[in-house]
Design a protein around this motif. Sequence first.
Motif, mmCIF file in Angstrom:
data_model
loop_
_atom_site.group_PDB
_atom_site.id
_atom_site.type_symbol
_atom_site.label_atom_id
_atom_site.label_comp_id
_atom_site.label_asym_id
_atom_site.label_seq_id
_atom_site.Cartn_x
_atom_site.Cartn_y
_atom_site.Cartn_z
ATOM 1 N N THR A 171 -51.484 74.196 -20.271
ATOM 2 C CA THR A 171 -50.124 74.690 -19.852
ATOM 3 C C THR A 171 -49.173 74.249 -19.806
ATOM 4 N N THR A 172 -48.447 73.970 -21.154
ATOM 5 C CA THR A 172 -46.901 73.930 -22.500
ATOM 6 C C THR A 172 -47.087 73.210 -23.392
ATOM 7 N N VAL A 173 -46.496 74.203 -24.122
ATOM 8 C CA VAL A 173 -46.358 73.388 -25.142
ATOM 9 C C VAL A 173 -44.461 73.402 -25.630
ATOM 10 N N GLN A 174 -44.130 72.259 -25.041
ATOM 11 C CA GLN A 174 -42.660 71.915 -25.059
ATOM 12 C C GLN A 174 -42.409 71.633 -26.523
ATOM 13 N N VAL A 175 -40.849 71.857 -27.094
ATOM 14 C CA VAL A 175 -40.431 71.359 -28.575
ATOM 15 C C VAL A 175 -39.108 71.069 -28.355
ATOM 16 N N MET A 176 -38.209 69.566 -28.825
ATOM 17 C CA MET A 176 -36.981 69.803 -29.101
ATOM 18 C C MET A 176 -37.432 69.398 -30.462
ATOM 19 N N VAL A 177 -35.708 69.731 -31.071
ATOM 20 C CA VAL A 177 -35.518 70.030 -31.448
ATOM 21 C C VAL A 177 -33.716 69.267 -32.381
ATOM 22 N N LYS A 178 -33.790 68.449 -33.218
ATOM 23 C CA LYS A 178 -32.612 67.734 -33.204
ATOM 24 C C LYS A 178 -31.297 68.502 -34.048
ATOM 25 N N ASP A 179 -30.348 68.555 -33.839
ATOM 26 C CA ASP A 179 -29.274 69.464 -34.622
ATOM 27 C C ASP A 179 -27.934 69.053 -34.260
ATOM 28 N N SER A 180 -27.717 68.186 -34.939
ATOM 29 C CA SER A 180 -26.476 68.111 -33.621
ATOM 30 C C SER A 180 -25.300 68.632 -33.752
ATOM 31 N N LYS A 181 -25.294 69.511 -34.972
ATOM 32 C CA LYS A 181 -23.851 70.371 -35.400
ATOM 33 C C LYS A 181 -24.365 71.478 -34.350
ATOM 34 N N ARG A 182 -25.749 72.286 -34.464
ATOM 35 C CA ARG A 182 -26.059 73.493 -34.009
ATOM 36 C C ARG A 182 -26.285 72.987 -32.246
ATOM 37 N N TYR A 183 -26.937 72.223 -31.790
ATOM 38 C CA TYR A 183 -26.446 71.862 -30.966
ATOM 39 C C TYR A 183 -25.895 70.960 -29.665
ATOM 40 N N ALA A 184 -24.809 70.572 -30.547
ATOM 41 C CA ALA A 184 -22.669 69.568 -30.267
ATOM 42 C C ALA A 184 -23.162 69.457 -28.494
ATOM 43 N N ASP A 185 -23.903 70.385 -28.110
ATOM 44 C CA ASP A 185 -23.129 70.720 -26.508
ATOM 45 C C ASP A 185 -24.292 69.868 -26.101
ATOM 46 N N THR A 186 -25.506 69.945 -26.041
ATOM 47 C CA THR A 186 -26.603 69.027 -25.872
ATOM 48 C C THR A 186 -27.046 68.514 -26.358
ATOM 49 N N GLY A 187 -26.064 67.527 -26.981
ATOM 50 C CA GLY A 187 -26.761 66.404 -27.217
ATOM 51 C C GLY A 187 -27.297 65.892 -28.775
ATOM 52 N N GLY A 188 -27.141 67.190 -29.102
ATOM 53 C CA GLY A 188 -27.723 67.645 -30.021
ATOM 54 C C GLY A 188 -29.322 67.822 -30.533
ATOM 55 N N TRP A 189 -29.693 67.716 -29.237
ATOM 56 C CA TRP A 189 -31.110 68.549 -28.960
ATOM 57 C C TRP A 189 -31.613 70.288 -28.909
ATOM 58 N N GLY A 190 -32.314 71.336 -29.374
ATOM 59 C CA GLY A 190 -32.296 71.918 -28.436
ATOM 60 C C GLY A 190 -33.876 72.328 -27.745
ATOM 61 N N PHE A 191 -33.993 72.463 -27.104
ATOM 62 C CA PHE A 191 -35.125 72.686 -26.279
ATOM 63 C C PHE A 191 -36.369 74.123 -26.513
ATOM 64 N N GLY A 192 -38.155 74.107 -26.376
ATOM 65 C CA GLY A 192 -37.813 75.156 -26.140
ATOM 66 C C GLY A 192 -39.284 74.820 -25.202
ATOM 67 N N ARG A 193 -39.917 75.648 -24.613
ATOM 68 C CA ARG A 193 -40.691 75.882 -23.244
ATOM 69 C C ARG A 193 -41.253 76.797 -23.855
ATOM 70 N N PHE A 194 -42.889 76.770 -23.931
ATOM 71 C CA PHE A 194 -43.552 77.958 -24.361
ATOM 72 C C PHE A 194 -44.547 77.720 -23.370
ATOM 73 N N ILE A 195 -45.513 79.568 -22.730
ATOM 74 C CA ILE A 195 -46.889 78.593 -22.535
ATOM 75 C C ILE A 195 -47.529 80.171 -22.518
ATOM 76 N N ASP A 196 -48.558 79.763 -23.243
ATOM 77 C CA ASP A 196 -49.609 80.983 -23.871
ATOM 78 C C ASP A 196 -48.775 81.537 -25.177
ATOM 79 N N GLY A 197 -47.997 80.567 -26.052
ATOM 80 C CA GLY A 197 -47.207 80.767 -26.906
ATOM 81 C C GLY A 197 -46.135 82.254 -27.431
ATOM 82 N N LYS A 198 -45.353 82.012 -25.672
ATOM 83 C CA LYS A 198 -44.209 82.737 -25.468
ATOM 84 C C LYS A 198 -43.283 82.065 -24.643
ATOM 85 N N PRO A 199 -42.027 82.144 -25.071
ATOM 86 C CA PRO A 199 -41.119 80.809 -24.888
ATOM 87 C C PRO A 199 -41.104 81.725 -23.247
#
Length: 169
Positions: free
Chosen positions: A112-140
């Motif tokens: 069904t999906t691949v979901q990714v969380m990346v911790k970068d407190s500066k880049r994603y400061a507005d979202t608790g330091g986390w960036g998110f990605g959700r992919f279906i068949d390799g596409k976001p």
Amino acid sequence: MKPARLALFGAALASSVVAAVALAAPEGSPDNASPIYGVTIPEGYRQWPFIAPAHETDPLNELRVVVGNPTAIKAYQDGTLPFPDGTILVKLAWKHVQSTEFEPAYVPGAATTVQVMVKDSKRYADTGGWGFGRFIDGKPVDQAQHETCFACHEARVKDHDYVFTRFAP
């Protein structure tokens, strides 16, 4: 779920990480970056250590496995919160289907999906330091689906650095 079944379930999911080729994506390609956060599927994630299994019931009916990069694994082992920058968590998910060989067991069905969380407190400061990605068949997936990621994590697991997954014993 009984401990023996949970162990069998975890082992089956962990071995399925290698077998789930249907979810493979052009790894690290900017054309395949998630909207809003710019997160991509990390190279080599299929060889990362297992963190925990999960079973989602209605309405998704999915089997899931979470793997993590070395930074994530060390943080889990050491009990480090908040997670350090550089932590990457990847969740793979499949529809669960009943095993044809052993009726009480469920095995991965369609990916069904691949979901990714990346911790970068500066880049994603507005979202608790986390960036998110959700992919279906390799596409976001589209932006609207990504807009809900942080809201759900913030509402439910703010006190665990916005991460649902706990390290499986």
